[in-house]
Design a protein around this motif. Structure first.
Motif, PDB file in Angstrom:
ATOM      1  N   LEU A 265      52.072 -49.794  39.397  1.00 20.51           N
ATOM      2  CA  LEU A 265      53.282 -49.280  39.714  1.00 20.51           C
ATOM      3  C   LEU A 265      53.201 -48.894  41.051  1.00 20.51           C
ATOM      4  N   CYS A 266      52.385 -48.043  41.543  1.00 23.61           N
ATOM      5  CA  CYS A 266      52.390 -47.548  42.826  1.00 23.61           C
ATOM      6  C   CYS A 266      52.464 -48.776  43.981  1.00 23.61           C
ATOM      7  N   ALA A 267      51.603 -49.747  43.915  1.00 26.84           N
ATOM      8  CA  ALA A 267      51.440 -50.741  44.700  1.00 26.84           C
ATOM      9  C   ALA A 267      52.720 -51.738  44.393  1.00 26.84           C
ATOM     10  N   LEU A 314      62.564 -52.200  39.350  1.00 31.73           N
ATOM     11  CA  LEU A 314      61.434 -51.125  39.406  1.00 31.73           C
ATOM     12  C   LEU A 314      61.950 -49.782  40.461  1.00 31.73           C
ATOM     13  N   LEU A 315      62.511 -50.196  41.597  1.00 35.54           N
ATOM     14  CA  LEU A 315      62.964 -49.177  42.529  1.00 35.54           C
ATOM     15  C   LEU A 315      64.064 -48.629  41.712  1.00 35.54           C
ATOM     16  N   VAL A 316      65.153 -49.152  41.056  1.00 33.43           N
ATOM     17  CA  VAL A 316      66.033 -48.409  40.435  1.00 33.43           C
ATOM     18  C   VAL A 316      65.623 -47.597  39.183  1.00 33.43           C
ATOM     19  N   ALA A 317      64.853 -48.299  38.290  1.00 32.36           N
ATOM     20  CA  ALA A 317      64.453 -47.783  37.079  1.00 32.36           C
ATOM     21  C   ALA A 317      63.168 -47.205  36.601  1.00 32.36           C
ATOM     22  N   GLU A 318      61.970 -47.247  37.498  1.00 35.00           N
ATOM     23  CA  GLU A 318      60.635 -47.072  37.317  1.00 35.00           C
ATOM     24  C   GLU A 318      60.083 -45.899  38.226  1.00 35.00           C
ATOM     25  N   VAL A 319      60.732 -45.468  39.153  1.00 32.34           N
ATOM     26  CA  VAL A 319      59.938 -44.671  40.193  1.00 32.34           C
ATOM     27  C   VAL A 319      59.816 -43.288  39.420  1.00 32.34           C
ATOM     28  N   HIS A 328      57.313 -38.470  44.579  1.00 27.23           N
ATOM     29  CA  HIS A 328      58.303 -37.935  45.927  1.00 27.23           C
ATOM     30  C   HIS A 328      58.253 -38.655  46.869  1.00 27.23           C
ATOM     31  N   ARG A 329      57.218 -39.428  47.189  1.00 24.74           N
ATOM     32  CA  ARG A 329      57.289 -40.238  48.444  1.00 24.74           C
ATOM     33  C   ARG A 329      58.164 -41.338  48.413  1.00 24.74           C
ATOM     34  N   ALA A 330      58.025 -42.043  47.282  1.00 22.62           N
ATOM     35  CA  ALA A 330      59.222 -43.039  46.909  1.00 22.62           C
ATOM     36  C   ALA A 330      60.614 -42.702  46.746  1.00 22.62           C
TER      37      ALA A 330
END
Length: 400
Positions: A265-267, A314-319, A328-330
C-alpha cells in the motif's frame, strides 16, 4: 464541574442501563460517526455499544452483524437525498436542489461510508447499495434531460454523476462555512456542474479498454494487482496471498518483493502522489500565469483520474490504513498538492477567499473522481473533455 458530554452523530448518548425510545437511531448515529472517523475495519461492535451506553449483546438484538449495521448506515445516508429528489414532481428545481444539499450536509459522512467503507460489504449487500445509488443517479439524470432535452443519455449521466460528486465532496474534507453560506455555495457548485456544456460522447462503453502490454517485472505485477484489488475491494478486504495469486506469484515469493501488505500500500500510494506531483511541476513550469497553469493542471488531473482511477481511489480512500509515519507523509503530500490548486485558484479568482477556493477545489476534483470511478463512463469517448468543462465550471473558470 460536570464533565462535557460528547455527542455521537449529533445525538447525546443515554446513561448506561437506560432504554431510550430512540435507541436504534442512537446506534446508527454512533456507528456512522465511528466508521467515518476510524474506518469500518478499526471499529468493533463493542465500540459502538459503548458509545451508546449498552452492552454488546443488546446491540446484537438490533443488528445481527457489523456488516448489516454498515449497510443500514449507508442506506440511511442515501435515503434523505432520495426522498428530497422524490419531491421533484411537485417542487420547483431550486427547492429540490436546496433540499438535496441540506440532506448531504446533514449526513456529511455518507460519501466516505459509501465509497470507502461500502466496498467491505458482502456482494449481495454491496449490490443493494449500488441499486440505491443507481436509482438516485437515474432520477438526477432524468431531471437534467428534462431541462435540457438536447442532451444524450450518456451526457446526462456524466453530468448527474458530476453533480453527485460535488454533493458528496464535503465528506472528504473539513473545510467549513456558516450553514446558510455553505448551502448557497454548494447549490451554486452543483448547478454549475449539471448545467455545463458537455462534449459529444461516443457510445457508452460496454467492454473494458484494452489492457496493453504487461511489464515482465514481478514486482510491478504485484504492485499492479495490489492497486487494482485495493481499489475494488478495499485494503481491509484483501489478503497478501490473494494479491500474489492474482499476479501469478505463489506463496512466500511475494515477500521477496514486498515485506507486507502495508508495504504494498505504501508503494502504491507513493506512486500515485509522485505522479500527481510530477504533473503539477510540469504544469507550473510551462505556464506564464496562474490561469494557464490551473487549466493545464486540470487537464492533467482529468487524464490521470480517467487513466488511473484505481490510484485515485487509493489516495482518496485508503491512506488511513498506512503505518503512522507513512500516513502522515501521504496526508501532508496530498495537503500540499491541494494547497497549490487553492493558491492558483485564489490568484485567478481572488474574490473567493481561501475557504471558498478550497471547497471549490475539493468539489471539482470530486466531480472528476466520481465519474472516473464508473468504468462504463470513463472508457467512453469524449468523457475527458467533458470532465474538464464540468470541473472548470465548478472552479469558476471562464469557458475556454
Amino acid at each position: 464541574m460536570a464533565a462535557a458530554v460528547r455527542k455521537v452523530g449529533g445525538l447525546v448518548p443515554p446513561a448506561r442501563g437506560t432504554r431510550p425510545r430512540n435507541r436504534r437511531e442512537l446506534i446508527l448515529a454512533a456507528a456512522a460517526d465511528l466508521f467515518y472517523r476510524r474506518g469500518y475495519a478499526d471499529v468493533a461492535m463493542s465500540d459502538i455499544a459503548e458509545a451508546v451506553g449498552m452492552g454488546p449483546s443488546a446491540l446484537y438484538r438490533h443488528f445481527r452483524s457489523k456488516q448489516r449495521l454498515l449497510l443500514q448506515v449507508v442506506l440511511d445516508g442515501i435515503a434523505p437525498v432520495r426522498d428530497a429528489l422524490a419531491r421533484s414532481a411537485v417542487d420547483d428545481p431550486d427547492t429540490v436542489l436546496r433540499a438535496v444539499v441540506a440532506a448531504t450536509l446533514d449526513h456529511r459522512e455518507v460519501g466516505v461510508l459509501w465509497q470507502r467503507e461500502g466496498r467491505l460489504l458482502p456482494p449481495e449487500e454491496r449490490a443493494e447499495v449500488h441499486r440505491e445509488v443507481r436509482a438516485v443517479t437515474a432520477v438526477v439524470t432524468a431531471l437534467i434531460r428534462k431541462a435540457r432535452p438536447q442532451l444524450s443519455a450518456g451526457q446526462g449521466e456524466v453530468l448527474a454523476r458530476s453533480g453527485l460528486g460535488v454533493l458528496l465532496s464535503p465528506s472528504f474534507h473539513r473545510v467549513d462555512l456558516p450553514r446558510p453560506e455553505y448551502v448557497r455555495l454548494l447549490v451554486d457548485l452543483c448547478r454549475a456542474a449539471v448545467t455545463a456544456h458537455p462534449a459529444a460522447l461516443g457510445p457508452i462503453a460496454e467492454a473494458p479498454a484494452p489492457a496493453g502490454i504487461a511489464l515482465r517485472s514481478r514486482r510491478e505485477a504485484l504492485l499492479g494487482a495490489a492497486v487494482r484489488m485495493f481499489a475494488e475491494q478495499g485494503y481491509a478486504g484483501v489478503a497478501i496471498e490473494d494479491i500474489g495469486a492474482a499476479a501469478g506469484i505463489a506463496g512466500p515469493s511475494v515477500y521477496n518483493h514486498f515485506e507486507s501488505k502495508a508495504d504494498l500500500l505504501c508503494a502504491a500510494v507513493t506512486r500515485g502522489l509522485e505522479w500527481l506531483a510530477m504533473d503539477m511541476t510540469r504544469a507550473l513550469a510551462g505556464a506564464d500565469d496562474a490561469e494557464t497553469a490551473l487549466r493545464v493542471l486540470l487537464g492533467s488531473y482529468v487524464r490521470f483520474s480517467v487513466d488511473r482511477s484505481d490510484l485515485v481511489q487509493l489516495l482518496v480512500a485508503e491512506v488511513s490504513h498506512l503505518p503512522t509515519q507513512a500516513r502522515h507523509r501521504a496526508r501532508q503530500a496530498r495537503a500540499d498538492y491541494l494547497m497549490e490548486w487553492t493558491r492558483l485558484l485564489c490568484a485567478v479568482r481572488p474574490e473567493y477567499g481561501a475557504a471558498e477556493a478550497r471547497i471549490r477545489v475539493h468539489a471539482a476534483l470530486s466531480a472528476i473522481n466520481d465519474v472516473a470511478r464508473m468504468r462504463h463512463l470513463r472508457d467512453t469517448d469524449g468523457v475527458a473533455p467533458t470532465l474538464a468543462v464540468v470541473a472548470g465550471a465548478v472552479l469558476g473558470l471562464t469557458p475556454a
